[in-house]
Design a protein around this motif. Sequence first.
Motif, short mmCIF file in Angstrom:
data_model
loop_
_atom_site.label_atom_id
_atom_site.label_comp_id
_atom_site.label_asym_id
_atom_site.label_seq_id
_atom_site.Cartn_x
_atom_site.Cartn_y
_atom_site.Cartn_z
N ASP A 108 0.84 -1.21 0.00
CA ASP A 108 0.00 0.00 0.00
C ASP A 108 0.88 1.25 0.00
O ASP A 108 0.64 2.20 -0.77
N ARG A 109 1.89 1.25 0.87
CA ARG A 109 2.77 2.42 0.97
C ARG A 109 3.56 2.60 -0.33
O ARG A 109 3.74 3.74 -0.80
N ALA A 110 4.04 1.50 -0.88
CA ALA A 110 4.79 1.59 -2.14
C ALA A 110 3.93 2.19 -3.24
O ALA A 110 4.37 3.06 -4.00
N ILE A 111 2.69 1.73 -3.34
CA ILE A 111 1.79 2.20 -4.39
C ILE A 111 1.38 3.65 -4.16
O ILE A 111 1.25 4.43 -5.11
N ASN A 112 1.20 4.04 -2.91
CA ASN A 112 0.88 5.44 -2.62
C ASN A 112 1.99 6.38 -3.10
O ASN A 112 1.73 7.51 -3.53
N LEU A 113 3.23 5.87 -3.04
CA LEU A 113 4.37 6.68 -3.46
C LEU A 113 4.64 6.59 -4.97
O LEU A 113 5.23 7.49 -5.55
N ASN A 114 4.21 5.50 -5.59
CA ASN A 114 4.48 5.29 -7.01
C ASN A 114 3.34 4.46 -7.61
O ASN A 114 3.26 3.25 -7.39
N HIS A 115 2.48 5.11 -8.38
CA HIS A 115 1.30 4.46 -8.94
C HIS A 115 1.59 3.74 -10.25
O HIS A 115 0.67 3.16 -10.84
N ASP A 116 2.82 3.75 -10.71
CA ASP A 116 3.11 3.31 -12.07
C ASP A 116 3.87 2.00 -12.16
O ASP A 116 4.32 1.62 -13.24
N ARG A 117 3.98 1.28 -11.05
CA ARG A 117 4.72 0.02 -11.08
C ARG A 117 3.74 -1.15 -11.09
O ARG A 117 3.07 -1.44 -10.09
N ALA A 118 3.66 -1.84 -12.22
CA ALA A 118 2.75 -2.97 -12.36
C ALA A 118 3.06 -4.07 -11.35
O ALA A 118 2.14 -4.71 -10.80
N ASP A 119 4.34 -4.30 -11.10
CA ASP A 119 4.71 -5.40 -10.19
C ASP A 119 4.24 -5.15 -8.76
O ASP A 119 3.98 -6.10 -8.02
N TYR A 120 4.09 -3.87 -8.37
CA TYR A 120 3.57 -3.58 -7.04
C TYR A 120 2.12 -4.06 -6.92
O TYR A 120 1.72 -4.69 -5.93
N TYR A 121 1.31 -3.74 -7.92
CA TYR A 121 -0.09 -4.15 -7.90
C TYR A 121 -0.21 -5.68 -7.98
O TYR A 121 -1.04 -6.28 -7.29
N ALA A 122 0.62 -6.29 -8.81
CA ALA A 122 0.55 -7.75 -8.95
C ALA A 122 0.89 -8.45 -7.64
O ALA A 122 0.20 -9.39 -7.24
N LYS A 123 1.93 -7.99 -6.98
CA LYS A 123 2.31 -8.63 -5.71
C LYS A 123 1.23 -8.40 -4.65
O LYS A 123 0.89 -9.31 -3.90
N ARG A 124 0.67 -7.20 -4.60
CA ARG A 124 -0.41 -6.95 -3.64
C ARG A 124 -1.63 -7.79 -3.98
O ARG A 124 -2.30 -8.33 -3.09
N GLY A 125 -1.92 -7.93 -5.28
CA GLY A 125 -3.03 -8.78 -5.69
C GLY A 125 -2.84 -10.21 -5.23
O GLY A 125 -3.79 -10.86 -4.77
N SER A 126 -1.62 -10.72 -5.35
CA SER A 126 -1.34 -12.08 -4.90
C SER A 126 -1.56 -12.23 -3.40
O SER A 126 -2.12 -13.23 -2.93
N ALA A 127 -1.11 -11.24 -2.64
CA ALA A 127 -1.29 -11.30 -1.18
C ALA A 127 -2.77 -11.26 -0.82
O ALA A 127 -3.23 -12.01 0.06
N LYS A 128 -3.53 -10.41 -1.49
CA LYS A 128 -4.96 -10.33 -1.21
C LYS A 128 -5.67 -11.63 -1.58
O LYS A 128 -6.56 -12.10 -0.86
N ALA A 129 -5.26 -12.22 -2.69
CA ALA A 129 -5.87 -13.49 -3.10
C ALA A 129 -5.63 -14.57 -2.06
O ALA A 129 -6.53 -15.38 -1.76
N LEU A 130 -4.45 -14.58 -1.48
CA LEU A 130 -4.13 -15.60 -0.48
C LEU A 130 -4.87 -15.35 0.83
O LEU A 130 -4.97 -16.25 1.67
N LEU A 131 -5.38 -14.13 1.02
CA LEU A 131 -6.26 -13.84 2.17
C LEU A 131 -7.74 -13.94 1.77
O LEU A 131 -8.61 -13.50 2.52
N ASN A 132 -7.98 -14.50 0.58
CA ASN A 132 -9.35 -14.67 0.05
C ASN A 132 -10.06 -13.34 -0.18
O ASN A 132 -11.30 -13.30 -0.19
N GLU A 133 -9.30 -12.28 -0.39
CA GLU A 133 -9.89 -10.99 -0.75
C GLU A 133 -9.87 -10.89 -2.29
O GLU A 133 -9.15 -10.09 -2.89
N ASN A 134 -10.68 -11.74 -2.91
CA ASN A 134 -10.53 -11.96 -4.35
C ASN A 134 -10.98 -10.78 -5.20
O ASN A 134 -10.37 -10.50 -6.24
N GLU A 135 -12.04 -10.09 -4.79
CA GLU A 135 -12.47 -8.93 -5.58
C GLU A 135 -11.40 -7.84 -5.55
O GLU A 135 -11.12 -7.20 -6.57
N ALA A 136 -10.82 -7.62 -4.38
CA ALA A 136 -9.75 -6.63 -4.26
C ALA A 136 -8.52 -7.08 -5.05
O ALA A 136 -7.85 -6.26 -5.69
#
Length: 298
Positions: free
Chosen positions: A213-241
Amino acid sequence: YEAAIADYDEAIKLNPEDADYYNNRGNAKYYLGKQEEAIADYNEAIKRDSEYASYYFNRGNAKYDLEKYEAAIADYNEAIKRNSENAVYYSNRGNAKYDLEKYEEALEDYSKAIDWDKKNSEYYALRGKTKSKLRRYVEALDDYNNAIDLDKNIETNYFMRGVLRYVLNQKEEAIADYTEAIERNPNKDFYYFCRGRIYFDLEEYQNAINDLDRAINLNHDRADYYAKRGSAKALLNENEAALKDYNEAIRLDGSQFNYYFSRGVIYYVLKKYNEAIADYNVAIDKNSLEAEVYAFRG
């Protein structure tokens, strides 16, 4: 610097054979970013006194800034011939060799710099960076330890030591180093990403999400940040997020097959089978040798 240049202009008019005047005017031009003009002045200084080491060193620095690395090395060589006991001459020559990917030669120069100045943390850090390039990770770690012992205020040294500890599978220690780097510079997005990546590896997914979250707040343009956060959310069953994060990752970088594959998995979990198949198809188009994608599509 402009005023200094004006004064040296007058001094040179009055005494055009004083090498120092040209050198000093060259220094002023150098600090104004006028490297070519600075080189012209250093040339004049060397014409009048070819034995003064610092003139060659200064000219080498200007050439280095212009990315004329071989020419810079030639000048550093001349400086070292005239003064072989100045640590920074070796260090700067090492920098030029490093940029030419002559890592073994750069390593020798950084070691020479350390021989002449054992209290300069920068030289240990430069040697550590070079050893890391050569995959001599344990030795590199020792150099960063020495750099930090000598100066505990340089954030990048903690970050680089954290990278080495991550490579050496010292994950808890790497987290501690990334934390030290963040404390010294809380506005560096990549520091949070690297720490978050380790939390992910340690299955501390919420901590990973917090850092991402902090990384993305500082830099909105890195695809790998969103992908890694998406993976973490998926593993917490936060699938829509998680789906939203992978959508953004793909929007920023549609070239990565694993982004489509991972989004396809999330679509499957959400029972959106047509969308899942579409993403698996794209993933296969981008990497037809990944057996797992076929298995999931099947």
